[in-house]
Design a protein around this motif. Structure first.
Motif, PDB file in Angstrom:
ATOM      1  N   THR A 155       5.505  27.592  29.659  1.00 39.08           N
ATOM      2  CA  THR A 155       5.793  28.339  28.437  1.00 39.08           C
ATOM      3  C   THR A 155       6.866  29.386  28.685  1.00 39.08           C
ATOM      4  N   ILE A 170      -0.701  25.521  23.603  1.00 42.31           N
ATOM      5  CA  ILE A 170       0.398  24.932  24.368  1.00 42.31           C
ATOM      6  C   ILE A 170      -0.134  24.047  25.490  1.00 42.31           C
ATOM      7  N   ALA A 200       7.331  24.631  25.876  1.00 40.53           N
ATOM      8  CA  ALA A 200       7.047  25.262  24.583  1.00 40.53           C
ATOM      9  C   ALA A 200       7.495  26.711  24.640  1.00 40.53           C
TER      10      ALA A 200
END
Length: 260
Positions: A14, A197, A51
């Motif tokens: 992330t 995520i 993400a």
């Protein structure tokens, strides 16, 4: 790359992009929009980033709106140019990102701030968040896609009421309207985004990118969404991710998608 108005942290898989103008309630100005564009452009190129979470610094605001002092004396021509450039440079850019983007709404998301959140692929809000499009109270209308994306998310009637009254709604109302997907406490906002995520990154990034493109096509008058889906579906068959995904399924093991 160093930035003045935003922070970029990678907690792979992330990336967290934080608008960092707390003394201005993270209001969007020209420089911040430019920095956000550059950050998202760089992150999309990073294959390790699966993400992106977009949020605001502090406890009061995601983005409390646009920086009105920058355009209060604009002419009609300058106003049109402002909207066109902003939509292309940031809002449409995020909407069409092949990397999933989640808005973590941690407070006020007003005007351009709500428009920015709506450009993300979906939204998670803390229970202290407030959302609205107050532009008509300033004698103008939403110019960064608000009149288009809000009806897509909440329906025409609710969008008309929100825009015409210039009022704010709570996080719980936003959840009931379908404007946000989840509401949680401020402390659990980012952990919940990371949890979601975690589920996203179990899947093929190539297929996710095609899915984003196909879903977005359904909201464009110039594109046949069904045809786009057919094209994207077919293209998936030529990817390494498809080979790995189907092989893993048949072999009863967890897929290790190469992302190609």
């Amino acid at each position: 790359m160093s930035y003045n108005n935003i922070l970029v942290q990678k907690q792979l898989p992330t990336a967290i992009v934080t608008i960092n103008r707390p003394n201005k309630l993270n209001a969007l100005n020209k420089d911040t929009i430019g920095e956000l564009h550059n950050a998202f452009k760089d992150l999309q190129k990073d294959k390790d980033v699966k993400a992106i979470v977009l949020t605001g610094s502090g406890e009061k605001a995601f983005v409390a709106g646009a920086d009105i002092s920058e355009f209060s004396d604009f002419s009609e021509k300058e106003g049109k140019k402002l909207a066109a450039k902003g939509q292309k440079q940031l809002f449409n850019f995020i909407e069409n990102s092949s990397t999933p983007v989640i808005a973590a709404i941690n407070g006020f998301a007003l005007g351009g701030g709500l428009e920015l959140a709506m450009a993300c692929h979906f939204r998670v809000a803390s229970n202290n968040a407030k959302m609205g499009l107050p532009e008509v109270s300033l004698g103008v209308i939403p110019g960064y896609g608000g009149t288009q994306r809000l009806p897509q998310l909440v329906g025409k009637g609710r969008a008309m009421e929100m825009i015409m009254t210039a009022g704010m709604i709570t996080a719980d109302q936003a959840l009931a309207y379908g404007l946000v997907n989840h509401v949680t406490s401020p402390e659990e906002l980012l952990p919940l985004c990371h949890k979601i995520i975690g589920k996203i990154t179990n899947n093929s990034p190539v297929a996710i990118a095609y899915a984003i493109k196909a879903v977005n096509a359904g909201f464009k008058n110039t594109v046949n969404g069904y045809e786009q889906e057919i094209e994207a579906f077919g293209a998936c068959f030529g990817t390494d991710d498809f080979t790995e995904g189907t092989s893993a399924f048949l072999e009863k093991r967890k897929a290790e998608f190469p992302g190609s």
